[in-house]
Design an enzyme around this catalytic site. Structure first.
Site, PDB file in Angstrom:
ATOM      1  N   TRP A 326      19.261 -36.662  31.904  1.00 61.76           N
ATOM      2  CA  TRP A 326      18.623 -35.496  31.293  1.00 61.76           C
ATOM      3  C   TRP A 326      19.236 -34.207  31.820  1.00 61.76           C
ATOM      4  O   TRP A 326      19.347 -33.210  31.101  1.00 61.76           O
ATOM      5  CB  TRP A 326      17.127 -35.512  31.596  1.00 61.76           C
ATOM      6  CG  TRP A 326      16.373 -34.315  31.101  1.00 61.76           C
ATOM      7  CD1 TRP A 326      15.781 -34.142  29.884  1.00 61.76           C
ATOM      8  CD2 TRP A 326      16.119 -33.088  31.823  1.00 61.76           C
ATOM      9  NE1 TRP A 326      15.180 -32.903  29.806  1.00 61.76           N
ATOM     10  CE2 TRP A 326      15.378 -32.237  30.982  1.00 61.76           C
ATOM     11  CE3 TRP A 326      16.458 -32.645  33.110  1.00 61.76           C
ATOM     12  CZ2 TRP A 326      14.966 -30.976  31.385  1.00 61.76           C
ATOM     13  CZ3 TRP A 326      16.048 -31.381  33.498  1.00 61.76           C
ATOM     14  CH2 TRP A 326      15.308 -30.570  32.639  1.00 61.76           C
ATOM     15  N   HIS A 327      19.660 -34.227  33.092  1.00 60.32           N
ATOM     16  CA  HIS A 327      20.183 -33.015  33.711  1.00 60.32           C
ATOM     17  C   HIS A 327      21.548 -32.618  33.182  1.00 60.32           C
ATOM     18  O   HIS A 327      21.938 -31.451  33.315  1.00 60.32           O
ATOM     19  CB  HIS A 327      20.243 -33.177  35.233  1.00 60.32           C
ATOM     20  CG  HIS A 327      18.916 -33.024  35.895  1.00 60.32           C
ATOM     21  ND1 HIS A 327      18.008 -34.055  36.000  1.00 60.32           N
ATOM     22  CD2 HIS A 327      18.318 -31.950  36.480  1.00 60.32           C
ATOM     23  CE1 HIS A 327      16.922 -33.631  36.618  1.00 60.32           C
ATOM     24  NE2 HIS A 327      17.087 -32.349  36.928  1.00 60.32           N
ATOM     25  N   GLY A 328      22.306 -33.531  32.624  1.00 60.50           N
ATOM     26  CA  GLY A 328      23.601 -33.118  32.098  1.00 60.50           C
ATOM     27  C   GLY A 328      24.526 -34.267  31.815  1.00 60.50           C
ATOM     28  O   GLY A 328      24.316 -35.402  32.264  1.00 60.50           O
TER      29      GLY A 328
END
Length: 481
Positions: A326-328
């Site tokens: 989700w963060h990247g």
């Protein structure tokens, strides 16, 4: 528009004054005003991406109404799947398209097949990960029967785009925030005053702590090849406080700003570096995201109430890997998530994941030696993970950690060079420790802290912000997510 910008310093008082001048008119006027200024706030960055927020809001508002018109679970499930497909499809395209294309080409290259790259120059819309999860919480909760679908499109659109937390959270649940848009707000002086205090503390964390740490962290991570163990440990520790000051500072400003307008946002950080194990850390770090994954991913998979330990292990790894992704679109985030799964797994297998539900040393001034040791050990594990989070790629992270072991040099000159910053971080830790029982560090007891002392603290804090502010506005780290 950045919270730490001159633009926002002008925007906020104008919006605050206009909002309360119109507040006696009607709930519709209040919500319309919030929607208008929220779109202005977001469009200040790039007005073209407003269409995505409008589209996402329209899709989930319509799907919620459709689900409310039928009791047929099969039909309701199809509408839910449509919401998931559209929202996650948009998120996947803007955030992960190039990543998957490059990995696909790389996989064929490793077996000797050359493919022409077909990546696009895609701009990642600011905040898309946050408002996508916020709208999804609505359709999922409507499907589960936890929330009646709203017929008030204006309240729903304002809920999705609410400017204080639009770009970087907290990720609010529809069951908690949407009802606040469905009732008229009245001005509450005590609530607004506390909001201003929390905004001030958030700006301090961002400008004085995070931005000051960032200068040293960037230099150490860029020149790690010649650095010794002491310098590299300093870089990892300062990044821990950079990302904490940056992200929790944003949350404090968002929560404080919302309170100025009569809204109560959920707490997003609860002094996470005072945690005694990794499970407690995740109950205190980015609370809105960790609870979102718990309720909408982990528990539907079976959570910890499964008969097979292998399924339990699978569930833990899924939720942490998804959280990392989700963060990247970078393997560093996936490895960061996997590391935390490895840290968390022994605790849940031994039923120790809920050992520490209360704040450390609640009735004591200082922690016990055992608790201090647990906090330091947990912080060390978290810092190892932060190296992967901060690194440009996996090789960068692995080389950084390897250099930390292979070059055992303390380099006191580097520590002396940054002594003022280290002392400042130490004072910051002390303030948070003293206030760890409060929602934020500037929530003072008026009976214990006299008015003159509180005014002095606020004045010194404001002066520190003004004197130490960087010449250029620095974006918040989580804007890239």
């Amino acid at each position: 528009m950045l919270f730490n910008s001159i633009d926002f310093a002008l925007f906020l008082p104008l919006v605050f004054g206009g909002y309360w001048l119109l507040s006696s008119r009607s709930l519709w006027v209040q919500n319309f005003f919030i929607l208008l200024v929220s779109y202005l706030f977001y469009g200040w960055w790039d007005w073209r991406f407003l269409s995505l927020i409008v589209f996402s809001s329209l899709v989930d508002f319509s799907i919620g109404k459709r689900m409310g018109q039928t009791r047929d679970q099969a039909v309701r499930k199809r509408w839910l799947y449509l919401s998931l497909a559209i929202n996650l499809g948009l998120l996947g395209f803007f955030k992960y398209y190039n990543f998957f294309v490059e990995e696909f080409i790389g996989a064929f290259h490793r077996i000797g097949v050359t493919l022409e790259p077909n990546t696009l120059n895609i701009i990642l819309p600011v905040g898309i990960s946050f408002y996508t999860f916020q709208t999804l919480s609505y359709t999922i909760d409507v499907y589960r029967g936890k929330l009646e679908p709203t017929r008030d499109w204006l309240a729903f659109f304002a809920y999705v785009s609410f400017f204080p937390q639009l770009v970087a959270g907290p990720i609010e649940r529809s069951t908690r925030l949407l009802p606040q848009f469905q009732q008229q707000r009245t001005f509450n002086y005590e609530q607004a005053r506390d909001g201003m205090r929390q905004i001030l503390w958030g700006l301090f964390k961002k400008i004085v702590i995070a931005d000051s740490c960032a200068v040293v962290v960037n230099d150490i991570f860029a020149n790690y090849e010649t650095a010794g163990t002491g310098t590299l440990i300093l870089g990892a520790v300062l990044f821990a406080f950079q990302i904490y000051g940056d992200f929790s500072g944003y949350s404090d400003i968002a929560i404080g700003t919302a309170r100025l307008f009569g809204f109560d946002l959920m707490r997003n950080f609860a002094y996470p570096y005072f945690s005694r194990n990794v499970a407690e850390f995740w109950r205190r770090w980015h609370i809105s995201l960790s609870t979102w994954f718990r309720d909408y991913v982990y528990i539907p998979l079976g959570g910890s109430r499964v008969e097979s330990r292998w399924i339990l292990i699978r569930n833990v790894f899924i939720v942490f890997l998804v959280s990392g992704f989700w963060h990247g679109a970078n393997w560093t985030f996936i490895v960061w998530g996997a590391l935390h799964a490895c840290f968390f797994l022994p605790l849940i297998l031994l039923n120790n994941n809920r050992s520490y539900l209360d704040i450390v040393a609640r009735d004591r001034f200082l922690p016990t030696a055992a608790d201090l040791g647990r906090m330091l050990f947990t912080f060390a594990l978290v810092c190892i993970g932060w190296v992967f989070f901060r690194a440009e790629n996996l090789q960068h992270a692995l080389d950084y950690l390897a250099q930390m072991v292979e070059n055992p040099e303390l380099n006191l000159a580097v520590l002396r060079k940054h002594l003022i910053l280290i002392a400042g971080v130490a004072i910051f830790i002390g303030v948070e420790w003293l206030q760890r029982r409060r929602r934020h560090a500037f929530e003072f007891s008026e009976n214990r802290v006299p008015a003159w002392a509180r005014a002095g603290i606020y004045l010194v804090t404001a002066l520190c912000i003004l004197l130490l502010a960087p010449r250029q506005e620095t974006p918040f780290i989580y804007f890239q997510f």
